[in-house]
Design an enzyme around this catalytic site. Structure first.
Site, PDB file in Angstrom:
ATOM      1  N   ASN A 253       0.579  -1.206  -0.029  1.00 15.55           N
ATOM      2  CA  ASN A 253      -0.033   0.027  -0.018  1.00 15.55           C
ATOM      3  C   ASN A 253       1.001   1.254   0.141  1.00 15.55           C
ATOM      4  OD1 ASN A 253       0.652   0.847   2.656  1.00 15.55           O
ATOM      5  ND2 ASN A 253      -0.397  -1.273   3.281  1.00 15.55           N
TER       6      ASN A 253
ATOM      7  N   PRO B 167      -2.825 -11.782  10.669  1.00 17.94           N
ATOM      8  CA  PRO B 167      -3.356 -11.464  12.064  1.00 17.94           C
ATOM      9  C   PRO B 167      -3.520  -9.982  12.281  1.00 17.94           C
ATOM     10  CG  PRO B 167      -0.972 -11.989  11.946  1.00 17.94           C
ATOM     11  CD  PRO B 167      -1.503 -12.291  10.626  1.00 17.94           C
TER      12      PRO B 167
HETATM   13  N1  CTP Z   1      -3.471  -3.065  12.266  1.00 24.25           N
HETATM   14  C1  CTP Z   1      -2.644  -4.066  12.926  1.00 24.25           C
HETATM   15  N2  CTP Z   1      -2.591  -5.271  12.217  1.00 24.25           N
HETATM   16  C2  CTP Z   1      -3.645  -5.371  11.149  1.00 24.25           C
HETATM   17  C3  CTP Z   1      -4.356  -4.403  10.703  1.00 24.25           C
HETATM   18  C4  CTP Z   1      -4.525  -3.144  11.560  1.00 24.25           C
HETATM   19  O1  CTP Z   1      -1.899  -4.059  13.955  1.00 24.25           O
HETATM   20  N3  CTP Z   1      -3.405  -6.619  10.424  1.00 24.25           N
HETATM   21  C5  CTP Z   1      -3.597  -1.858  13.126  1.00 24.25           C
HETATM   22  C6  CTP Z   1      -3.002  -0.472  12.390  1.00 24.25           C
HETATM   23  O2  CTP Z   1      -1.515  -0.436  12.713  1.00 24.25           O
HETATM   24  C7  CTP Z   1      -3.757   0.576  12.653  1.00 24.25           C
HETATM   25  C8  CTP Z   1      -5.144  -0.010  13.394  1.00 24.25           C
HETATM   26  O3  CTP Z   1      -4.721  -1.277  13.303  1.00 24.25           O
HETATM   27  O4  CTP Z   1      -3.356   1.059  14.100  1.00 24.25           O
HETATM   28  C9  CTP Z   1      -6.369   0.231  12.346  1.00 24.25           C
HETATM   29  O5  CTP Z   1      -6.088  -0.628  11.284  1.00 24.25           O
HETATM   30  P1  CTP Z   1      -7.141  -0.276   9.830  1.00 24.25           P
HETATM   31  O6  CTP Z   1      -6.423  -1.097   8.671  1.00 24.25           O
HETATM   32  O7  CTP Z   1      -7.470   0.993   9.777  1.00 24.25           O
HETATM   33  O8  CTP Z   1      -8.322  -0.939  10.420  1.00 24.25           O
HETATM   34  P2  CTP Z   1      -8.951  -2.420  10.031  1.00 24.25           P
HETATM   35  O9  CTP Z   1      -9.268  -3.092  11.393  1.00 24.25           O
HETATM   36  O10 CTP Z   1      -8.429  -3.216   9.266  1.00 24.25           O
HETATM   37  O11 CTP Z   1     -10.557  -2.030   9.482  1.00 24.25           O
HETATM   38  P3  CTP Z   1     -11.024  -1.690   8.139  1.00 24.25           P
HETATM   39  O12 CTP Z   1     -10.156  -2.233   7.149  1.00 24.25           O
HETATM   40  O13 CTP Z   1     -12.293  -2.470   8.041  1.00 24.25           O
HETATM   41  O14 CTP Z   1     -11.087   0.004   8.186  1.00 24.25           O
END
Ligand code: CTP
Length: 411
Positions: free
Chosen positions: A219, A314
């Site tokens: 990304n 995860p």
């Molecule tokens: N994060 C993480 N591990 C993942 C995905 C996300 O530690 N596998 C953490 C990111 O570093 C961030 C937070 O979770 O602090 C939010 O991640 P985001 O991608 O915005 O949210 P999602 O839970 O993936 O929800 P969505 O994709 O539905 O917005």
């Protein structure tokens, strides 16, 4: 003569270990008073002098004022048998070199460690503060200015110099600040260290999920926000470990960086370190999915259509937040719409203490210097405004320190 009273900021010096470095310059006589004032403020003081400084003031003066032996040689069997130079570097909560000569600044900027004081500066992770003192032409010289800038960029605190009449008979910038001003400036450094001694673990940057040995899904995260948060946490006195996905950014000074590529590697690196951390800040844009079956060899273009099966990665943040005696957790939420609702919902779902939310899309967010953040806790909301990422990171660290204090886990 009235004894001047200590500035209010001096309170932050109480009980602190201050290593005062003295280099060759006529202003060294003022350092005697500086040592006295630091002790009045409740600091424990040790003094290290360069050989050139000894030509100006006797080590005995500083021994009497600091109440401890004064060090000036790197190899000193007696001293090493007591508090060796590495122990002295570790002992220091801050190093204040006053006066700092042009020559000493040049040696520090070049990373030299050819005498005791420069070695101590290089061997210590404590805040380093310099009070430059030199003739105005030497201070103005591009070489000295370059060195000052390089040092400041590394996080070295420069106190002064002041302008005024100089010992050489000239007038201009180059005078060392007065001892009380130095006490005030050092007090401010300590007072601003809201996370002094805390262990902070931060994830940053994108992850890369391999499709085959040469291709990956990733990304547009630049890692800038996470690196700025790491730098701000370090500046607040924390010990920082930064688990970083691929970025072109240099590791911030004083921060331990662990490089990873994939979400699984990031997960492993985080769980290797999480037990010893008190604050976990997840800024990484972790890929939510990875190819289920990455090809061992480069995928060849045979078919007209190609489907890639993806499986969930995860959720590092959610797993850390679910640890029974886990750290204080801070997550980031990048949202394209309904920022508040999504951010609050994400905070709850992942079980984290704070969520820093920012609007992305329409030219906002990724790969930019500035950003806008709103932080949501269970009961609190803080709008950190729009600013460059380093400033926002500083504001975020302040809010994290506030939240920790409120929770009653202040050091
Ligand atoms: N994060 C993480 N591990 C993942 C995905 C996300 O530690 N596998 C953490 C990111 O570093 C961030 C937070 O979770 O602090 C939010 O991640 P985001 O991608 O915005 O949210 P999602 O839970 O993936 O929800 P969505 O994709 O539905 O917005």
């Amino acid at each position: 003569m009235n004894t001047p009273t200590l500035p209010p900021t001096a309170a932050a010096l109480s009980g602190r270990h201050v290593l005062v470095g003295i280099t060759g310059g006529i202003a060294a006589y003022k350092s005697a008073d500086l040592v006295r004032r630091l002790r009045e403020a409740g600091a424990q003081v040790r003094v290290a002098m360069t050989e050139a400084a000894i030509a100006f003031v006797s080590p005995l003066t500083f021994q009497a004022l600091s109440g401890a032996p004064v060090r000036h040689t790197l190899i000193d069997a007696d001293a090493e048998a007591g508090m060796g130079h590495i122990e002295l570097a570790r002992w220091a909560d801050a190093i204040l070199v006053a006066p700092a000569s042009a020559d000493f600044m040049a040696r520090l900027a070049g990373g030299l460690a050819d005498d005791l004081l420069s070695t101590l500066c290089l061997a210590s992770e404590a805040p380093l503060c310099l009070a430059p003192a030199m003739n105005r032409v030497m201070w103005k010289h591009p070489a000295t200015q370059d060195n000052a800038q390089r040092l400041a960029a590394r996080g070295v605190h420069l106190f002064g110099p002041a302008s005024g009449a100089q010992a050489c008979g000239e007038t201009g910038a180059g005078r060392m600040l007065e001892p009380m001003q130095l006490v005030d400036a050092l007090g401010q450094v300590f007072a601003s260290e809201r996370l002094a001694g805390r262990q902070v673990l931060i994830t940053a940057g994108p992850t890369r999920e391999a499709l085959d040995p040469v291709r990956y899904i990733s990304n547009r995260s630049s890692g800038r926000m996470g690196y700025a948060v790491a730098e701000a946490a370090r500046a607040a006195g924390a010990r920082v470990v930064l688990v970083s996905g691929p970025t072109a950014l240099p590791a911030p000074a004083g921060v331990e960086r662990i490089r990873v590529e994939s979400a699984q590697q990031m997960h492993r690196a985080v769980f290797d370190r999480v037990a010893s951390c008190e604050i976990f800040i997840a800024t990484a844009a972790v890929a939510d999915y990875r190819p289920a079956h990455p090809a061992e060899q480069k995928i060849k273009k045979h078919a007209d259509r190609l489907s890639i099966e993806l499986i969930r990665n995860p959720d590092i943040l959610a797993e850390v937040a679910a640890l029974p005696k886990g750290p204080f957790t801070v997550g980031f939420a990048a949202e394209t719409e309904e920022l508040e609702r999504h951010a609050r919902e994400k905070r709850k779902r992942k079980g984290v203490d704070l969520i820093a939310a920012n609007q992305v899309g329409n030219g906002l967010g990724f790969d930019r210097e500035d950003n806008a953040l709103v932080v949501y806790g269970e009961h609190d909301v803080w709008d950190l405004g729009t600013a460059d990422k380093r400033e926002l990171a500083r504001r975020l660290i302040e809010r994290i320190a506030d939240a920790l204090e409120k929770r009653g886990t202040a050091p």
